[in-house]
Write a protein that holds these residues in place. Structure first.
Motif, PDB file in Angstrom:
ATOM      1  N   VAL A 272      47.084  55.667  32.287  1.00 56.07           N
ATOM      2  CA  VAL A 272      46.998  54.206  32.162  1.00 56.07           C
ATOM      3  C   VAL A 272      45.583  53.778  31.809  1.00 56.07           C
ATOM      4  CG1 VAL A 272      47.173  52.027  33.419  1.00 56.07           C
ATOM      5  CG2 VAL A 272      48.961  53.753  33.665  1.00 56.07           C
ATOM      6  N   ASP A 273      44.582  54.358  32.482  1.00 55.79           N
ATOM      7  CA  ASP A 273      43.186  54.002  32.197  1.00 55.79           C
ATOM      8  C   ASP A 273      42.829  54.311  30.736  1.00 55.79           C
ATOM      9  OD1 ASP A 273      42.779  53.107  34.757  1.00 55.79           O
ATOM     10  OD2 ASP A 273      41.790  54.948  35.458  1.00 55.79           O
ATOM     11  N   GLN A 274      43.249  55.483  30.249  1.00 60.18           N
ATOM     12  CA  GLN A 274      42.947  55.839  28.863  1.00 60.18           C
ATOM     13  C   GLN A 274      43.670  54.919  27.877  1.00 60.18           C
ATOM     14  OE1 GLN A 274      43.100  60.325  28.269  1.00 60.18           O
ATOM     15  NE2 GLN A 274      43.523  60.194  30.461  1.00 60.18           N
ATOM     16  N   ARG A 282      43.823  45.283  29.120  1.00 66.68           N
ATOM     17  CA  ARG A 282      43.414  45.669  30.471  1.00 66.68           C
ATOM     18  C   ARG A 282      44.530  45.592  31.510  1.00 66.68           C
ATOM     19  NH1 ARG A 282      40.071  48.895  29.703  1.00 66.68           N
ATOM     20  NH2 ARG A 282      39.651  48.843  31.941  1.00 66.68           N
ATOM     21  N   ASP A 283      45.679  44.979  31.151  1.00 69.01           N
ATOM     22  CA  ASP A 283      46.741  44.800  32.138  1.00 69.01           C
ATOM     23  C   ASP A 283      47.941  45.703  31.889  1.00 69.01           C
ATOM     24  OD1 ASP A 283      45.317  42.786  33.482  1.00 69.01           O
ATOM     25  OD2 ASP A 283      46.024  41.260  32.065  1.00 69.01           O
ATOM     26  N   LEU A 284      47.805  46.682  31.035  1.00 72.17           N
ATOM     27  CA  LEU A 284      48.928  47.583  30.755  1.00 72.17           C
ATOM     28  C   LEU A 284      49.382  48.298  32.024  1.00 72.17           C
ATOM     29  CD1 LEU A 284      48.059  49.441  27.422  1.00 72.17           C
ATOM     30  CD2 LEU A 284      49.960  47.861  27.825  1.00 72.17           C
ATOM     31  N   THR A 285      50.696  48.459  32.163  1.00 71.46           N
ATOM     32  CA  THR A 285      51.265  49.257  33.259  1.00 71.46           C
ATOM     33  C   THR A 285      51.759  50.583  32.683  1.00 71.46           C
ATOM     34  OG1 THR A 285      53.509  48.423  32.958  1.00 71.46           O
ATOM     35  CG2 THR A 285      52.042  47.144  34.389  1.00 71.46           C
ATOM     36  N   ILE A 286      52.051  51.530  33.550  1.00 77.10           N
ATOM     37  CA  ILE A 286      52.536  52.826  33.071  1.00 77.10           C
ATOM     38  C   ILE A 286      53.850  52.671  32.340  1.00 77.10           C
ATOM     39  CG2 ILE A 286      53.629  53.375  35.272  1.00 77.10           C
ATOM     40  CD1 ILE A 286      52.084  55.845  32.696  1.00 77.10           C
ATOM     41  N   ASP A 287      54.720  51.785  32.798  1.00 79.54           N
ATOM     42  CA  ASP A 287      56.000  51.578  32.102  1.00 79.54           C
ATOM     43  C   ASP A 287      55.762  51.049  30.689  1.00 79.54           C
ATOM     44  OD1 ASP A 287      57.431  52.464  34.273  1.00 79.54           O
ATOM     45  OD2 ASP A 287      57.797  50.462  35.083  1.00 79.54           O
ATOM     46  N   GLU A 288      54.800  50.148  30.550  1.00 82.26           N
ATOM     47  CA  GLU A 288      54.497  49.603  29.226  1.00 82.26           C
ATOM     48  C   GLU A 288      53.863  50.652  28.326  1.00 82.26           C
ATOM     49  OE1 GLU A 288      53.699  44.933  30.493  1.00 82.26           O
ATOM     50  OE2 GLU A 288      52.046  46.402  30.546  1.00 82.26           O
ATOM     51  N   VAL A 289      53.037  51.511  28.901  1.00 84.79           N
ATOM     52  CA  VAL A 289      52.419  52.579  28.123  1.00 84.79           C
ATOM     53  C   VAL A 289      53.492  53.551  27.610  1.00 84.79           C
ATOM     54  CG1 VAL A 289      50.809  54.519  28.185  1.00 84.79           C
ATOM     55  CG2 VAL A 289      50.239  52.393  29.378  1.00 84.79           C
ATOM     56  N   ILE A 290      54.428  53.920  28.485  1.00 94.48           N
ATOM     57  CA  ILE A 290      55.507  54.827  28.086  1.00 94.48           C
ATOM     58  C   ILE A 290      56.364  54.193  26.995  1.00 94.48           C
ATOM     59  CG2 ILE A 290      57.640  55.928  28.871  1.00 94.48           C
ATOM     60  CD1 ILE A 290      56.263  56.335  31.600  1.00 94.48           C
ATOM     61  N   THR A 291      56.731  52.922  27.197  1.00 95.43           N
ATOM     62  CA  THR A 291      57.564  52.230  26.213  1.00 95.43           C
ATOM     63  C   THR A 291      56.869  52.152  24.856  1.00 95.43           C
ATOM     64  OG1 THR A 291      58.660  50.916  27.919  1.00 95.43           O
ATOM     65  CG2 THR A 291      58.742  50.066  25.672  1.00 95.43           C
ATOM     66  N   GLY A 292      55.577  51.792  24.884  1.00 95.25           N
ATOM     67  CA  GLY A 292      54.829  51.691  23.637  1.00 95.25           C
ATOM     68  C   GLY A 292      54.752  53.012  22.907  1.00 95.25           C
ATOM     69  N   ALA A 293      54.529  54.095  23.650  1.00 94.50           N
ATOM     70  CA  ALA A 293      54.448  55.417  23.026  1.00 94.50           C
ATOM     71  C   ALA A 293      55.789  55.811  22.422  1.00 94.50           C
ATOM     72  CB  ALA A 293      53.997  56.446  24.057  1.00 94.50           C
ATOM     73  N   ARG A 294      56.862  55.511  23.130  1.00 94.39           N
ATOM     74  CA  ARG A 294      58.188  55.857  22.607  1.00 94.39           C
ATOM     75  C   ARG A 294      58.557  55.026  21.386  1.00 94.39           C
ATOM     76  NH1 ARG A 294      60.976  56.532  28.544  1.00 94.39           N
ATOM     77  NH2 ARG A 294      60.508  58.760  28.781  1.00 94.39           N
ATOM     78  N   MET A 295      57.959  53.850  21.271  1.00 97.68           N
ATOM     79  CA  MET A 295      58.232  52.998  20.105  1.00 97.68           C
ATOM     80  C   MET A 295      57.355  53.374  18.918  1.00 97.68           C
ATOM     81  SD  MET A 295      58.835  49.279  21.906  1.00 97.68           S
ATOM     82  CE  MET A 295      59.107  48.471  20.314  1.00 97.68           C
ATOM     83  N   GLY A 296      56.483  54.371  19.106  1.00 97.85           N
ATOM     84  CA  GLY A 296      55.728  54.893  17.978  1.00 97.85           C
ATOM     85  C   GLY A 296      54.276  54.499  17.910  1.00 97.85           C
ATOM     86  N   ASP A 297      53.730  53.869  18.952  1.00 97.59           N
ATOM     87  CA  ASP A 297      52.307  53.513  18.951  1.00 97.59           C
ATOM     88  C   ASP A 297      51.485  54.813  18.946  1.00 97.59           C
ATOM     89  OD1 ASP A 297      49.629  52.941  19.955  1.00 97.59           O
ATOM     90  OD2 ASP A 297      50.368  50.938  20.441  1.00 97.59           O
ATOM     91  N   GLU A 298      50.823  55.084  17.835  1.00100.01           N
ATOM     92  CA  GLU A 298      50.129  56.357  17.663  1.00100.01           C
ATOM     93  C   GLU A 298      48.983  56.541  18.649  1.00100.01           C
ATOM     94  OE1 GLU A 298      50.908  59.008  15.957  1.00100.01           O
ATOM     95  OE2 GLU A 298      52.747  57.990  15.353  1.00100.01           O
TER      96      GLU A 298
END
Length: 402
Positions: A272-274, A282-298
């Motif tokens: 999450v920090d990275q 600055r307010d990203l959560t782990i769920d949002e990070v996972i979702t974003g990565a799965r949607m293709g955010d490089e």
């Protein structure tokens, strides 16, 4: 201080009795002949060791069955509800508690939020949970004598001291002593991953493996080791700390004080920090990070890829040093496994030396109540430690007793 009841221990008075009991516990129903064959004990020694356990109600003889030529066999089986055990896992947000039987089968689960990580609040919370769990059944109250409590960090099981817990920010806390003032049970305090390793050794994917490693991914990255059938504790109570193997020389600072540790790169908080640093959000959560990565955010996918490389290097280092038959990977971090699975496997295959690369990797979910089940497993372990050679069967030091 309230007087403590005497623990009604099973009649395990010798290494042979402990060996017979654990064999039936983990492999039963099993005949005396098979117990002798699997343990190397004589048939007479098995019969002598089993008799008091049968008389005390911990083992039962099943109906005889003819297994071919010779006398019919009467398999031995554990009487699972002869004794109940409590397990409580302490996190920085909540307490998870279970009641189990002798096989560490969960019979009841409770979750209690923690209002504070302060020591008094946690001790009071554990005491309240014990009271609630025991109140669920008259049998629980009458036949429960042992409590296991687990926590992430550096724990001295023999003294019941938490030497360091990074998530609760505790140092040198005599947790077993403090709980003993409020809880009328025999208490064992241990590291949470070591406790889950005990449960896995007896009742899970570790059955039948002479050596294996259990790696947990999540808020922290932990590892429990079994070598030659024994849980490795380390001479200072620290062993298997895969999360604190340095794998990136230019990596971030870890809470342990070192840099580039697996945990500083691949734990949930580190990811999450990275991700926040990479995106500027600055307010990203782990769920949002996972979702974003799965949607293709490089950018986010690169964060997970780096985490996978760190985990793969850590697994390879451990496989090269210890050479386990299998590695069980578990924990809440598995929710994102698809995002770094390829990097873990590729890095492990590249970094593991020779035949170590053929080590079996097993993935298994870890519902949060399984952490509390691990705590109950060390309570089961405590009850049946050999009185004559502590730790000989279990591979653990003696518990704190009061």
């Amino acid at each position: 201080m309230t007087p403590r009841r005497q623990s009604r221990r099973a009649p395990v008075t010798s290494p042979a009795a402990a060996t017979v009991f654990t064999t039936v516990l983990t492999q039963g129903p099993v005949s005396r002949v098979d117990v002798a064959r699997r343990t190397g004990l004589s048939s007479a020694a098995v019969t002598k060791a089993a008799r008091p356990l049968i008389e005390a109600g911990y083992l039962a003889e099943l109906d005889s069955e003819q297994g071919g030529v010779g006398r019919p066999a009467s398999p031995l089986e554990i009487r699972a509800e002869r004794e109940f055990f409590l397990g409580i896992k302490i996190t920085d947000r909540e307490l998870v508690g279970v009641v189990t039987d002798l096989r560490a089968q969960v019979l009841l689960t409770r979750f209690h939020p923690l209002s504070s990580c302060k020591l008094d609040a946690v001790v009071d919370g554990v005491a309240a949970m014990v009271t609630e769990l025991l109140a669920e059944s008259k049998s629980y109250k009458q036949r429960t004598h042992c409590l296991g409590v687990t926590i992430a960090g550096d724990v001295d099981r023999e003294s019941g001291h938490v030497r360091y817990s990074p998530f609760l920010h505790w140092r040198d806390v005599p947790l077993a002593d403090l709980l003993a003032e409020k809880v009328d049970l025999e208490i064992t305090v241990d590291n949470d991953v070591k406790a889950i390793t005990v449960a896995e050794r007896w009742f899970g994917n570790g059955i039948g493996a002479d050596s294996f490693a259990l790696v947990t991914l999540g808020t922290g990255i932990g590892c429990g080791l079994v070598v030659n059938g024994r849980v490795v504790t380390g001479s200072h109570g620290v062993a298997g700390e895969i999360g604190h193997i340095p794998v990136f020389g230019d990596g971030p600072l870890c809470h342990c004080g070192a840099t580039g540790c697996v945990e500083a790169i691949a734990s949930t908080d580190a990811i999450v920090d990275q991700a926040r640093t990479t995106t500027g959000e600055r307010d990203l959560t782990i769920d949002e990070v996972i979702t974003g990565a799965r949607m293709g955010d490089e950018a986010l996918r690169r964060v997970f890829a780096r985490a996978g490389v760190a985990i793969g290097r850590g697994l390879a280092a451990m496989a090269n040093l210890v050479g386990p038959e299998r590695i069980i990977v578990s924990g809440e971090g598995l929710d994102a496994y698809d995002l770094f699975a390829a990097e873990i496997r590729e890095t492990f295959g590249t970094q593991a030396f020779g035949a170590a690369a053929h080590c079996e990797l097993i993935l298994r979910p870890l519902p949060f109540e399984e952490w509390a089940r691990g705590a109950a497993a060390i309570a089961v372990q405590t009850l049946f430690l050999s009185a004559t050679t502590p730790g000989a069967v279990w591979g653990q030091p003696s518990p704190t007793r009061r």
